[in-house]
Enzyme design. Structure first.
Site, PDB file in Angstrom:
ATOM      1  N   ASP A 218     -19.679 -14.431  24.739  1.00  0.00           N
ATOM      2  CA  ASP A 218     -20.417 -14.638  25.978  1.00  0.00           C
ATOM      3  C   ASP A 218     -19.480 -15.400  26.921  1.00  0.00           C
ATOM      4  O   ASP A 218     -18.498 -16.002  26.483  1.00  0.00           O
ATOM      5  CB  ASP A 218     -21.723 -15.397  25.727  1.00  0.00           C
ATOM      6  CG  ASP A 218     -22.690 -15.234  26.909  1.00  0.00           C
ATOM      7  OD1 ASP A 218     -22.267 -14.721  27.967  1.00  0.00           O
ATOM      8  OD2 ASP A 218     -23.872 -15.611  26.772  1.00  0.00           O
TER       9      ASP A 218
HETATM   10  C1  BGC Z   1     -24.880 -14.659  30.019  1.00  0.00           C
HETATM   11  C2  BGC Z   1     -24.690 -13.247  29.529  1.00  0.00           C
HETATM   12  C3  BGC Z   1     -24.077 -12.409  30.615  1.00  0.00           C
HETATM   13  C4  BGC Z   1     -22.763 -13.028  31.031  1.00  0.00           C
HETATM   14  C5  BGC Z   1     -22.036 -12.259  32.107  1.00  0.00           C
HETATM   15  C6  BGC Z   1     -23.612 -15.236  30.619  1.00  0.00           C
HETATM   16  O1  BGC Z   1     -23.888 -16.428  31.268  1.00  0.00           O
HETATM   17  O2  BGC Z   1     -25.315 -15.480  28.961  1.00  0.00           O
HETATM   18  O3  BGC Z   1     -25.933 -12.723  29.152  1.00  0.00           O
HETATM   19  O4  BGC Z   1     -23.901 -11.096  30.192  1.00  0.00           O
HETATM   20  O5  BGC Z   1     -23.019 -14.339  31.524  1.00  0.00           O
HETATM   21  O6  BGC Z   1     -22.675 -12.351  33.319  1.00  0.00           O
END
Ligand code: BGC
Length: 780
Positions: free
Chosen positions: A287
């Site tokens: 993530d």
């Molecule tokens: C989130 C993810 C997301 C990623 C990219 C993160 O803060 O937890 O779910 O896909 O950002 O935007």
């Protein structure tokens, strides 16, 4: 003539030889992805090139305090502005850059591009995952997946960062709206159907956030302390189903730690379980900014670090130099990234239109949104409504909340509000009253402090309406519709006061509308435009009908109207319990955990929060598994939802009373009412519960009937396998079905199957065990 021909041939041959001789050697020798084998391409890569491939780029939001993007990141223009990230291209080897974009409710990209302000790039805002799950219809999730995947493809994106399938452990979980259910079977089946839908378009998905990521509080350094049984039966099971049934191209590891290890740094989770045991073939990405040790992430099997920061590149090169990361391991990570690239539209140089068929998607949005709405109350069949004059209350009636905020948000072109939906279907709305609301909403929004990027705007209080005005409206309208709205979004968990509970302004409005309209014998209908459960028992007796519309996507106003008018007979059921009091929630005492005083931060950035710990001490007793087993009353239970018709169930037929390797259960479901409708058929199993303390019963299969006409029946068939009877035995790390009687319930119909001897269904390995003792809840 002959002579001239051979002269020409000679000249051509000479030119070819000359060109070949002049071409730089590297051009002919360098293996090209897709032409040479992946192994040969990897052999031709320098260490630095390999590292660029496993460290991503492309996060452009300017948020002070986040690590700086690399120089290349700043230089190379973004292919899709607003996408969440991308990978590095290596042109010399024919390796293109992948574009990755959020998210679960639609493609999140910038609607307007600086370099081309004449065009717009709006994507469709689909219903949230919680609504899709409430349809209990995997075809609904699949349809949305297909439509969303088309937009992914049409915008030139390679991987959609969705679906999100963490367990809705507690109603206050800030991102529950992005998740499906409190039950892992629903979450897994919905995710699998969605993934299959998206991937039919030749683009990929990323199932997230793997795993045990059910809160936002200190989310980047919160340790989920959890028992092995709860881990397997509740928090990993949905992922297991999704991986095995749909082979997503990628998995996104989560921000949190599980039993002391960052998930993105856990070999147990990402290699032993995900790959060796479940057979996952794709790549794992972190993530965004997750984890704190790049080399350990790669070693654990987290192949791609997103969005990639300069320090990670340095750390990986250092680990390679000092031998703590082997070239062999890095090659494995690179190979997985290359294998996904080989499948991608970017590699295939697919043309993309940048003009998805938004009209077709809007249709999907409207139809699927209506499928997941849940009718909680309908006294004296006040619904469905005939077109009439409606007094419309609540800010959200005019300013519908179509989706949540954060990475699950979508830049959509429009949102159909409820007043627009009703008007389009022939209802009359008091225009002057509408204008009062619109003015109030505009004024209140203008007074709000500016919202930081990705964050949720502060809610605005309900507009007070004087009693005289209410009485006047009650006199001139046939009924009242009152919408209660809840914003919900990434980064923050919800709270009890003024969120799970109604605000004072909402209670006042609801009570006075109820008083004024009931005094004139007029009905009051409440629409809950919410991302998750709210308190209902203190006020529901004051109204005649309650419909949960969830956050229904950009066509929401039409979809709600379709259900209110009976154009669509509601068939949604709750995939998450509505508790009476927040304190009834099994994790109420331990959610969202506590900060650990004096602990050294594991990560420092503006979103990192503090080191914290969340004790999952309710164990497997999450949601209905708890309420039913412990006899705790709920406001509306899991699986609940009304229809405008009735259904009756025939007797259960079992293919055998003795369980060998499977049992087929069938039941005839008949529409015994007067209106066509669909019924969600839910199959629960109660295990003998001698060896293990099991929940009262657990959902083991479900399906929705087709639209049944009055009097029409459909026979529903379900296959139960050993896994559907088994519990996870911590001692032997295996799935075992214990001997004894298993009671099967479908509606009011029940049956029994016998298992003569304990059955070892699957042997696994011990992994991610808690490092300290965790006192878990046991059943009575
Ligand atoms: C989130 C993810 C997301 C990623 C990219 C993160 O803060 O937890 O779910 O896909 O950002 O935007």
């Amino acid at each position: 003539m002959l002579k001239r021909n051979s002269l020409v041939k000679w000249a051509i041959a000479a030119t070819i030889i000359l060109v070949t001789l002049q071409a730089p050697k590297t051009q002919t020798k360098t293996p090209q992805l897709g032409k040479a084998s992946v192994k040969d391409v990897i052999r031709a890569m320098t260490r630095e090139e390999k590292v660029t491939l496993v460290v991503g780029m492309g996060f452009t939001a300017d948020i002070p305090g986040l690590p700086e993007p690399s120089e290349e990141d700043k230089k190379v223009p973004q292919k899709v502005p607003g996408a969440a990230g991308r990978t590095h291209a290596i042109p010399r080897l024919g390796i293109p850059s992948l574009t990755l974009s959020d998210g679960p409710a639609g493609v999140r990209i910038d609607p307007v591009r600086k370099n081309d302000p004449s065009k717009t790039y709006y994507a469709t805002g689909f219903p949230i995952a919680t609504l899709l799950a409430s349809s209990w219809d995997t075809e609904v999730a699949n349809r949305v997946g297909i439509a969303m995947g088309r937009e992914v493809r049409d915008f030139g994106i390679d991987i959609l960062l969705a679906p999100a399938l963490n367990i809705q452990r507690n109603p206050l979980g800030g991102r529950n709206f992005e998740y499906y259910s409190e039950d892992p079977l629903i979450a897994g089946k919905m995710a699998a159907a969605f993934v299959k839908g998206v991937q039919t378009n030749g683009v990929g998905t990323s199932i997230k956030h793997f795993a045990v990521n059910s809160q936002e509080f200190n989310r980047m350094q919160s340790n989920s302390v959890i028992g092995e049984r709860a881990l397997r039966e509740i928090y990993l099971k949905g992922f297991e189903i999704a991986v095995k049934e749909s082979q997503p191209w990628t998995v996104m590891s989560s921000y949190n730690l599980v039993n002391g290890t960052y998930t993105s740094q856990s070999t147990d989770l990402l290699t032993t379980l995900l790959r060796d045991e479940w057979g996952f073939k794709g790549l794992v990405m972190s993530d965004w900014f997750g984890g704190n040790d790049a080399a350990t992430q790669l070693r654990a099997g987290n192949d791609l670090l997103m969005p990639g920061v300069v320090a990670q590149t340095a750390a990986i090169l250092k680990a390679l130099n000092d031998g703590s990361l082997t070239d062999e391991q890095l090659n494995k990570n690179v190979e997985r990234v290359l294998n996904v690239i080989l499948e991608s539209p970017a590699f295939k140089s697919n043309n993309y239109s940048n003009q998805p068929d938004l009209t077709a998607s809007a249709r999907v949005t409207r139809e699927t949104a209506a499928e997941g709405m849940v009718l909680l109350k309908n006294d004296n069949n006040v619904l469905p409504l005939a077109a009439s004059k409606v007094a419309l209350f609540g800010n959200a009636s005019y300013d519908l909340i179509a989706g949540g905020t954060g990475s699950g948000d979508v830049n959509k072109k429009y949102i159909v509000s409820l007043d627009q939906g009703l008007t389009a279907s022939g209802f009359t709305i008091d225009d002057e009253f509408k204008q009062t609301y619109m003015q109030f909403i505009t004024d209140q929004k203008a007074k709000r402090p500016p919202t930081a990027p990705f964050m949720m705007p502060a809610p605005i209080a309900e507009m007070p309406v004087a009693m005289e005005r209410l009485q006047q409206l009650a006199g001139t309208s046939a009924l009242a519709v009152l919408t209660l709205g809840r914003n919900t979004g990434e980064f923050v968990d919800r709270k009890v006061e003024d969120d799970f509970m109604l605000t004072l302004a909402e209670t006042t409005l609801l009570e006075s509308v109820s008083e004024a309209f009931h005094a004139k014998g007029k009905k009051v209908i409440v629409v809950l435009n919410v991302g998750g459960p709210i308190e209902t028992t203190s006020w529901r007796d004051k109204v005649d009908a309650v419909l949960v519309s969830w956050l229904p996507g950009q066509e929401g106003g039409h979809a709600i109207t379709d259900v209110l008018t009976g154009k669509v007979n509601p068939s949604g059921k709750l995939a998450t319990t509505f508790p009476v009091f927040y304190t009834d929630v099994p994790s109420a005492k331990t959610f969202p955990g506590r900060e650990i005083p004096g602990a050294t931060p594991l990560i420092v950035n503006p979103f990192a929060g503090k080191p914290a710990e969340a004790l999952y001490d309710e164990g497997i007793f999450v949601g209905y598994r708890y309420y039913e087993t412990f006899g705790v009353k709920t406001a509306y239970p899991f699986g609940y939802g009304l229809s405008y018709t009735n259904f009756s169930y025939g007797d259960l037929k079992l293919s055998s009373r003795k369980f060998q390797d499977k049992v087929i259960v069938s039941v005839a479901v008949t529409n015994s009412g007067k209106t066509p409708g669909k019924e969600v058929v839910q199959l629960y199993v109660s295990a003998p519960g001698k060896k293990w303390k099991n929940p009262e019963s657990e959902l083991r299969a479900f399906a929705k009937t087709r639209l049944l006409k009055p009097g029409e029946s459909q026979v529903m068939r379900f296959t139960l396998t050993g896994r559907d009877l088994a519990s996870f035995d911590v001692k032997s790390s295996s799935w075992i079905a214990e001997s004894g009687s298993y009671v099967i319930k479908v509606g009011a119909s029940t049956g029994k199957i016998e298992l003569e001897k304990d059955l070892l269904v699957e042997k696994s390995r011990k992994l991610l065990a808690p490092t300290s003792e965790l006192k878990e809840l046991e059943s009575r």
